[in-house]
Motif scaffolding. Structure first.
Motif, PDB file in Angstrom:
ATOM      1  N   PRO A 184      32.563  49.643  43.851  1.00 37.76           N
ATOM      2  CA  PRO A 184      31.605  48.533  43.926  1.00 37.76           C
ATOM      3  C   PRO A 184      32.228  47.259  44.514  1.00 37.76           C
ATOM      4  CG  PRO A 184      31.575  49.552  41.756  1.00 37.76           C
ATOM      5  CD  PRO A 184      32.742  50.125  42.484  1.00 37.76           C
ATOM      6  N   GLU A 185      31.428  46.532  45.260  1.00 35.68           N
ATOM      7  CA  GLU A 185      31.850  45.236  45.806  1.00 35.68           C
ATOM      8  C   GLU A 185      32.382  44.363  44.674  1.00 35.68           C
ATOM      9  OE1 GLU A 185      31.482  43.604  48.949  1.00 35.68           O
ATOM     10  OE2 GLU A 185      30.960  45.512  49.915  1.00 35.68           O
ATOM     11  N   GLY A 186      33.446  43.634  44.941  1.00 40.98           N
ATOM     12  CA  GLY A 186      33.995  42.707  43.957  1.00 40.98           C
ATOM     13  C   GLY A 186      34.968  43.326  42.978  1.00 40.98           C
ATOM     14  N   THR A 187      35.185  44.636  43.074  1.00 42.43           N
ATOM     15  CA  THR A 187      36.128  45.304  42.179  1.00 42.43           C
ATOM     16  C   THR A 187      37.548  44.949  42.613  1.00 42.43           C
ATOM     17  OG1 THR A 187      34.566  47.135  41.908  1.00 42.43           O
ATOM     18  CG2 THR A 187      36.848  47.538  41.247  1.00 42.43           C
ATOM     19  N   THR A 188      38.373  44.545  41.678  1.00 45.01           N
ATOM     20  CA  THR A 188      39.745  44.148  42.003  1.00 45.01           C
ATOM     21  C   THR A 188      40.637  45.370  42.202  1.00 45.01           C
ATOM     22  OG1 THR A 188      40.517  44.099  39.711  1.00 45.01           O
ATOM     23  CG2 THR A 188      39.479  42.069  40.570  1.00 45.01           C
ATOM     24  N   ASP A 189      41.756  45.165  42.876  1.00 46.78           N
ATOM     25  CA  ASP A 189      42.733  46.237  43.062  1.00 46.78           C
ATOM     26  C   ASP A 189      43.245  46.747  41.718  1.00 46.78           C
ATOM     27  OD1 ASP A 189      42.447  46.024  45.806  1.00 46.78           O
ATOM     28  OD2 ASP A 189      44.290  44.871  46.094  1.00 46.78           O
ATOM     29  N   ASP A 190      43.407  45.842  40.758  1.00 43.39           N
ATOM     30  CA  ASP A 190      43.863  46.253  39.426  1.00 43.39           C
ATOM     31  C   ASP A 190      42.831  47.147  38.748  1.00 43.39           C
ATOM     32  OD1 ASP A 190      46.265  44.903  39.666  1.00 43.39           O
ATOM     33  OD2 ASP A 190      45.599  43.154  38.507  1.00 43.39           O
TER      34      ASP A 190
END
Length: 99
Positions: free
Chosen positions: A12-18
């Motif tokens: 999903p858009e906005g999901t961080t790499d972490d």
């Protein structure tokens, strides 16, 4: 029964790499559990387009309902769509035991 599952993941858009790394870690843990339980037999990476996240999996389950339970237990299911193909043995399959 065995099933070939084509799994396509969209982060999903906005999901961080972490968050992605955590999801991959949890998926790997669950996959190892499914191997131990005899439900996950193999995983393959098909040819991928740039940026595509896709996996083919060979699963074993008693029936479609059990397979759905197995797939639903996998963390990446939240980001994934799947196409399921039930497989039946071919009479000339060299991997089948002799009759």
């Amino acid at each position: 029964m065995e099933y070939l599952v084509d799994m396509r993941t969209t982060v999903p858009e906005g999901t961080t790499d972490d968050e992605v790394a955590d999801m991959r870690r949890r998926e790997a843990v669950r996959a190892a559990e499914l191997v131990e339980q005899g439900n996950l037999l193999r995983l393959w990476r098909p040819p991928l387009a740039p940026g595509e996240w896709r996996t083919w999996g060979l699963f074993r389950a008693d029936d479609a309902d059990q397979l759905e339970t197995v797939l639903a237990s996998m963390p990446l299911r939240a980001w994934r769509t799947e196409d399921v193909t039930p497989l039946t043995p071919h009479p000339s399959d060299p991997g089948q035991p002799p009759r």
